[in-house]
Write a protein that holds these residues in place. Sequence first.
Motif, mmCIF file in Angstrom:
data_model
loop_
_atom_site.group_PDB
_atom_site.id
_atom_site.type_symbol
_atom_site.label_atom_id
_atom_site.label_comp_id
_atom_site.label_asym_id
_atom_site.label_seq_id
_atom_site.Cartn_x
_atom_site.Cartn_y
_atom_site.Cartn_z
ATOM 1 N N LEU A 1 -5.474 0.204 -5.498
ATOM 2 C CA LEU A 1 -5.171 -0.900 -4.584
ATOM 3 C C LEU A 1 -6.271 -1.963 -4.622
ATOM 4 O O LEU A 1 -5.996 -3.164 -4.660
ATOM 5 C CB LEU A 1 -5.018 -0.379 -3.157
ATOM 6 N N ILE B 1 -6.279 4.403 -3.524
ATOM 7 C CA ILE B 1 -7.027 3.321 -2.883
ATOM 8 C C ILE B 1 -7.802 2.508 -3.910
ATOM 9 O O ILE B 1 -7.843 1.273 -3.847
ATOM 10 C CB ILE B 1 -7.962 3.895 -1.800
ATOM 11 N N VAL C 1 0.822 -1.219 0.000
ATOM 12 C CA VAL C 1 0.000 0.000 0.000
ATOM 13 C C VAL C 1 0.853 1.265 0.000
ATOM 14 O O VAL C 1 0.331 2.377 0.110
ATOM 15 C CB VAL C 1 -0.980 0.025 1.191
ATOM 16 N N PRO D 1 -14.953 4.028 2.402
ATOM 17 C CA PRO D 1 -13.506 4.269 2.504
ATOM 18 C C PRO D 1 -13.041 5.598 1.926
ATOM 19 O O PRO D 1 -11.915 6.030 2.211
ATOM 20 C CB PRO D 1 -12.906 3.104 1.714
ATOM 21 N N GLY E 1 -6.407 9.718 3.934
ATOM 22 C CA GLY E 1 -6.095 8.735 2.910
ATOM 23 C C GLY E 1 -5.022 7.767 3.342
ATOM 24 O O GLY E 1 -5.090 6.566 3.055
ATOM 25 N N ILE F 1 -6.247 -0.891 5.065
ATOM 26 C CA ILE F 1 -6.282 -1.860 3.975
ATOM 27 C C ILE F 1 -5.093 -2.806 4.095
ATOM 28 O O ILE F 1 -5.216 -4.019 3.861
ATOM 29 C CB ILE F 1 -6.296 -1.141 2.612
ATOM 30 N N GLN G 1 -6.497 5.205 5.722
ATOM 31 C CA GLN G 1 -7.241 4.166 5.023
ATOM 32 C C GLN G 1 -6.303 3.145 4.390
ATOM 33 O O GLN G 1 -6.573 1.939 4.410
ATOM 34 C CB GLN G 1 -8.141 4.778 3.936
ATOM 35 N N ARG G 2 -5.185 3.591 3.854
ATOM 36 C CA ARG G 2 -4.227 2.663 3.263
ATOM 37 C C ARG G 2 -3.637 1.734 4.330
ATOM 38 O O ARG G 2 -3.398 0.548 4.062
ATOM 39 C CB ARG G 2 -3.125 3.446 2.548
ATOM 40 N N SER H 1 -5.553 10.455 -2.886
ATOM 41 C CA SER H 1 -5.628 9.273 -2.024
ATOM 42 C C SER H 1 -6.731 8.333 -2.486
ATOM 43 O O SER H 1 -6.573 7.104 -2.452
ATOM 44 C CB SER H 1 -5.871 9.690 -0.573
ATOM 45 N N GLU H 2 -7.843 8.899 -2.923
ATOM 46 C CA GLU H 2 -8.949 8.083 -3.408
ATOM 47 C C GLU H 2 -8.512 7.256 -4.621
ATOM 48 O O GLU H 2 -8.807 6.064 -4.715
ATOM 49 C CB GLU H 2 -10.141 8.969 -3.764
#
Length: 253
Positions: free
Chosen positions: A181, A178, A127, A166, A143, A150, A146-147, A174-175
């Motif tokens: 990912l 993700i 990530v 998320p 962000g 994850i 959240q990573r 960042s969105e």
Amino acid sequence: MTANQPEITVERLSVNYDGHHALRNINFSFQSGQLVGIIGPNGAGKSTLIKAILGLEKFVGKIEICGKSIKEMRKKISYVPQRSAIDFDFPVVVEDVVLMGRYAFVPWYKKVGVKDKEIARAALEKVGMTDFAKRQIGQLSGGQQQRVFIARAIAQQADIFFLDEPFVGIDATSEEIIVNLLRQLQQDGKTIFVVHHDLSKVEKYFDQLMLLNQELVGVGKVADVYKPELLSQAYKGSITLFGSNDKIMVVNS
């Protein structure tokens, strides 16, 4: 999982709170390797649905993961809750958060081993958060947080991922990171469910869609569910599609 057997099957699922139907008669199944968006208005039961599947809410009905019960397959299911449900003041650093994904595999009388730490480090690397390993989780951006969560789910080596909103409170860059990912995880054969609220990005992000408002209004390929008549039914209002980017405006009646 045997050939052609759905990875996850939900039959006649209902959740009631003091006589109120939070969810009613939900039925669906998905094969592995799907990226599924769960959409619907506020109060539709989106978070309740994933919590029921995770065994965090009482429900009636039947849920099977690869033909087995939730209890039997719990280690194969990971959950990234809403950021608002997390205490970011808790004094824990990033690498320890990710290592929590290994706790289910470590007997209570043993310490986390070298192999578990290697798995956690690999998840952090996947990530792109290795450089933040010693940083306190509350010091990160939304962000980045959240990573990290994850990465914790990846360290668990789960097959099914549930993410609850998320993209709330994070920047566009960042969105995008993700989403990429999640697509990588999908390519690895993982099945991913994402509670999502931004209708303008549904077609871009997901392959499959669940449209929910206490009952299941539509489920299946995005092209079959992302339709004005179904959206209008779920959101109890008129739907207007406009613009080259297929943005959606929801106007409640």
